[in-house]
Design a protein around this motif. Structure first.
Motif, PDB file in Angstrom:
ATOM      1  N   ARG A 100       0.826  -1.210   0.000  1.00  0.00           N
ATOM      2  CA  ARG A 100       0.000   0.000   0.000  1.00  0.00           C
ATOM      3  C   ARG A 100       0.857   1.256   0.000  1.00  0.00           C
ATOM      4  N   ALA A 101       1.872   1.238   0.870  1.00  0.00           N
ATOM      5  CA  ALA A 101       2.746   2.408   0.970  1.00  0.00           C
ATOM      6  C   ALA A 101       3.403   2.681  -0.381  1.00  0.00           C
ATOM      7  N   LEU A 102       3.848   1.596  -1.015  1.00  0.00           N
ATOM      8  CA  LEU A 102       4.486   1.763  -2.320  1.00  0.00           C
ATOM      9  C   LEU A 102       3.517   2.356  -3.330  1.00  0.00           C
ATOM     10  N   TRP A 103       2.293   1.861  -3.272  1.00  0.00           N
ATOM     11  CA  TRP A 103       1.299   2.356  -4.226  1.00  0.00           C
ATOM     12  C   TRP A 103       1.115   3.857  -4.052  1.00  0.00           C
ATOM     13  N   HIS A 104       1.035   4.294  -2.812  1.00  0.00           N
ATOM     14  CA  HIS A 104       0.872   5.731  -2.574  1.00  0.00           C
ATOM     15  C   HIS A 104       2.087   6.513  -3.030  1.00  0.00           C
ATOM     16  N   LEU A 105       3.247   5.934  -2.740  1.00  0.00           N
ATOM     17  CA  LEU A 105       4.475   6.655  -3.077  1.00  0.00           C
ATOM     18  C   LEU A 105       4.622   6.854  -4.580  1.00  0.00           C
ATOM     19  N   ARG A 106       4.099   5.894  -5.340  1.00  0.00           N
ATOM     20  CA  ARG A 106       4.302   5.963  -6.790  1.00  0.00           C
ATOM     21  C   ARG A 106       3.262   6.820  -7.476  1.00  0.00           C
ATOM     22  N   LEU A 107       2.288   7.312  -6.717  1.00  0.00           N
ATOM     23  CA  LEU A 107       1.207   8.067  -7.349  1.00  0.00           C
ATOM     24  C   LEU A 107       1.715   9.304  -8.072  1.00  0.00           C
ATOM     25  N   ALA A 108       2.625   9.979  -7.446  1.00  0.00           N
ATOM     26  CA  ALA A 108       3.095  11.228  -8.051  1.00  0.00           C
ATOM     27  C   ALA A 108       4.600  11.171  -8.231  1.00  0.00           C
ATOM     28  N   HIS A 109       5.056  11.741  -9.313  1.00  0.00           N
ATOM     29  CA  HIS A 109       6.500  11.824  -9.563  1.00  0.00           C
ATOM     30  C   HIS A 109       7.116  12.783  -8.549  1.00  0.00           C
ATOM     31  N   HIS A 110       8.375  12.518  -8.213  1.00  0.00           N
ATOM     32  CA  HIS A 110       8.966  13.335  -7.148  1.00  0.00           C
ATOM     33  C   HIS A 110       9.114  14.803  -7.515  1.00  0.00           C
ATOM     34  N   SER A 111       9.022  15.106  -8.813  1.00  0.00           N
ATOM     35  CA  SER A 111       9.163  16.522  -9.175  1.00  0.00           C
ATOM     36  C   SER A 111       7.885  17.298  -8.866  1.00  0.00           C
ATOM     37  N   GLN A 112       6.755  16.590  -8.757  1.00  0.00           N
ATOM     38  CA  GLN A 112       5.540  17.275  -8.297  1.00  0.00           C
ATOM     39  C   GLN A 112       5.609  17.287  -6.785  1.00  0.00           C
ATOM     40  N   ARG A 113       6.332  18.226  -6.255  1.00  0.00           N
ATOM     41  CA  ARG A 113       6.766  18.129  -4.877  1.00  0.00           C
ATOM     42  C   ARG A 113       5.625  18.067  -3.867  1.00  0.00           C
ATOM     43  N   THR A 114       4.614  18.894  -4.045  1.00  0.00           N
ATOM     44  CA  THR A 114       3.541  18.905  -3.045  1.00  0.00           C
ATOM     45  C   THR A 114       2.817  17.577  -3.036  1.00  0.00           C
ATOM     46  N   ALA A 115       2.447  17.092  -4.211  1.00  0.00           N
ATOM     47  CA  ALA A 115       1.730  15.825  -4.289  1.00  0.00           C
ATOM     48  C   ALA A 115       2.591  14.699  -3.732  1.00  0.00           C
ATOM     49  N   PHE A 116       3.859  14.733  -4.093  1.00  0.00           N
ATOM     50  CA  PHE A 116       4.760  13.683  -3.623  1.00  0.00           C
ATOM     51  C   PHE A 116       4.845  13.707  -2.097  1.00  0.00           C
ATOM     52  N   ASN A 117       4.973  14.903  -1.544  1.00  0.00           N
ATOM     53  CA  ASN A 117       5.066  15.007  -0.088  1.00  0.00           C
ATOM     54  C   ASN A 117       3.799  14.509   0.586  1.00  0.00           C
ATOM     55  N   ASN A 118       2.656  14.845   0.001  1.00  0.00           N
ATOM     56  CA  ASN A 118       1.402  14.348   0.552  1.00  0.00           C
ATOM     57  C   ASN A 118       1.392  12.830   0.573  1.00  0.00           C
ATOM     58  N   ASN A 119       1.791  12.257  -0.559  1.00  0.00           N
ATOM     59  CA  ASN A 119       1.764  10.805  -0.658  1.00  0.00           C
ATOM     60  C   ASN A 119       2.741  10.164   0.305  1.00  0.00           C
ATOM     61  N   VAL A 120       3.880  10.810   0.493  1.00  0.00           N
ATOM     62  CA  VAL A 120       4.842  10.272   1.456  1.00  0.00           C
ATOM     63  C   VAL A 120       4.213  10.282   2.838  1.00  0.00           C
ATOM     64  N   GLY A 121       3.471  11.350   3.131  1.00  0.00           N
ATOM     65  CA  GLY A 121       2.794  11.420   4.426  1.00  0.00           C
ATOM     66  C   GLY A 121       1.805  10.279   4.595  1.00  0.00           C
TER      67      GLY A 121
END
Lengths: 290, 236
Positions: A100-121
């Motif tokens: 599950r965590a991986l799935w969330h992490l892969r949702l957004a590319h790391h260059s979309q920083r806000t989305a990526f940070n949300n997903n990391v959270g």
């Protein structure tokens, strides 16, 4: 309608608990309550809104599959469901959580920083809501496991990523704060992209006939990159300008030309070796956890 | 850009002509104008500005201070600079012209004297000269870096630029020779430099990104290089 009534009941009771004067409300009045209110009360509005936001954020190619996966994961995300009955066993549960965590992490590319940070959270939340006995929090073992999974799935050779893992993974017993977790995830994903770039670069460098690159040329390119990374100036804008000047096509062409002109006995450089050397340049700039 | 006008003395034009100017029928094709700087110490020339009046080509020679022992020499710093693309037609005949030091063929430091050599091969015009001549030197305080793109260079993206702040020292990479000046006998079979460059730059950017993003949160390890590792401790 009866089913609806039944489901609504607990919510209605909860609402009544505030004592805002609804006990006398007739059944008819209750059913007349708008659909909108019902959806809001059972939390569907909020849930769908969140799902739509996710779709907008991730812009998946197949939205239906994406949503299916999303709802599947959402069911597992809430800690209340995490240990319900504990039928799957601890190990399986752990694997599910990682997935599950991986799935969330892969949702957004790391260059979309806000989305990526949300997903990391969100991923952090997923992982730290483990078993009921333990206190919430992410331990080093799960974190390291996740890092390994990401690298393994990222098609990077093991010996290339191993130095990075040594640098950023935590020990099994350590509690991993969110900031460390986020930095680790970001570094990992960026390294994978870096390795992919290096792979593309190797394809450019390799001799079409022999399918291997000349060692001197490969080394010259890597040396140029290393020189640019070790730019002398400390001030950021000047460093960027300098790197731009060093990595320009003419400067690189000159470096490669010099490497070829030297005409030393040419030995091939394998793809693995090239990737390893390139990744070492990257990993040298990563700050270790401490 | 800060620049300071230099007081100068413009001598009368001297026509170069065979025979007597007053009696001869033909008009002169070459004029010489000397510019002296009587009350100024040798200076670094920044810019020459003037209004053209039917001059087709301009050559400038400069006399520079070298050392106290050797006499100053004349050097050509601009050769046959075209002011009128077609000497027989009006274009460019009465335009204002600015010439900067980076357009000159030589270094423009320690200028003592200038000599402007004007040529007009077309017999159509009664007279030709340059007017409103002004000489500028570098201003005293110019802290910024001023890039000047010369309009005469080809628009291929390779511009020469002049750095006009002698008080600052510039890193070596900034004064790379202009790419077009480099010999480019690249070998056959060399990978495409521009694609290689693009990949390498991406790799650089990713690395820079990681270098810049650092977290201040620490995990709180007290040991040095794993010296408190449990396995290690149990052996001691």
């Amino acid at each position: 309608m009866a089913a609806v009534e039944k489901r609504r009941l607990p919510v209605a009771q909860a609402a009544n608990f505030t004592g805002s004067g609804r006990p006398g409300v007739s059944r008819a009045a209750a059913t007349a309550e708008s659909e909108e209110d019902f959806l809001r009360q059972v939390g569907v509005t909020e849930m769908l809104r969140a799902a739509l936001l996710k779709v907008l954020e991730a812009r998946p190619e197949e939205p239906i599959a994406f949503l299916a996966h999303y709802f599947e994961n959402m069911d597992l995300r809430s800690p209340a469901n995490g240990g319900a009955g504990e039928p799957p066993g601890q190990l399986l549960l752990q694997q599910q959580r990682l997935g599950r965590a991986l799935w969330h992490l892969r949702l957004a590319h790391h260059s979309q920083r806000t989305a990526f940070n949300n997903n990391v959270g969100v991923a952090y939340e997923c992982l730290s809501a483990s078993g009921r006995k333990k206190k919430p929090g992410l331990d080093g073992r799960t974190y390291s496991e996740l890092l390994k999974r990401i690298c393994r799935d990222g098609e990077a050779p093991e010996e290339v990523v191993a130095p990075l893992l040594r640098k950023i993974q935590c020990r099994d017993h350590e509690a991993v704060p969110l900031a460390v977790f986020r930095a680790g995830m970001l570094t990992c994903f960026v390294l994978l992209e870096f390795v992919a770039r290096a792979g593309a670069l190797y394809r450019l460098l390799e001799d079409p006939g022999l399918a291997v690159a000349d060692r001197h040329v490969g080394q010259a390119v890597l040396d140029t990159l290393e020189g640019a990374l070790q730019a002398s100036d400390d001030t950021t804008p000047a460093r960027y300008l300098e790197a731009g000047s060093r990595l320009g096509p003419d400067s690189l062409a000159l470096a490669m030309d010099r490497a070829l002109v030297a005409r030393r006995p040419s030995t091939p450089m394998t793809r693995e070796e090239f990737l390893e050397k390139a990744a070492a340049l990257f990993i040298a700039k990563v700050k270790p956890v401490g | 850009m800060s620049r300071v006008s230099v007081p100068c003395h413009v001598k009368g034009t001297v026509a170069l002509q065979v025979g007597d100017v007053r009696t001869s029928q033909g008009r002169p094709g070459v004029l010489v104008i000397d510019v002296t700087f009587p009350s100024v110490a040798p200076f670094e020339l920044q810019e020459i500005m003037f209004k053209n009046y039917y001059t087709a080509f301009l050559t400038i020679r400069v006399r520079q201070h070298t050392s106290t022992h050797t006499p100053a020499k004349w050097v050509t710093c601009l050769r046959d600079y075209c002011l009128m693309p077609d000497p027989h037609s009006e274009e460019g005949a009465q335009e204002y012209v600015s010439l900067f030091k980076h357009q000159m063929l030589c270094d423009m430091g320690k200028v003592l004297e200038l000599r402007l050599i004007l040529r007009q091969p077309s017999p159509l015009w009664l007279s030709f000269t340059v007017e409103e001549l002004q000489i500028y030197k570098q201003g005293p305080k110019d802290l910024g870096i001023w890039f000047q793109v010369s309009p005469t260079l080809p628009a291929s993206g390779q511009y020469a630029f002049a750095l006009q702040s002698p008080s600052m020292t510039f890193p070596k990479w900034l004064s790379h020779p202009v790419p077009c000046e480099q010999p480019a006998p690249l070998l056959e079979g060399l990978p495409d430099p521009s694609r290689v460059s693009s990949e390498v730059q991406q790799m650089w950017a990713l690395t820079e990104m990681i270098r810049a993003s650092h977290t201040s949160t620490r995990i709180g390890r007290f040991d040095v290089d794993g010296c408190y590792d449990l396995n290690l401790l149990s052996y001691t």
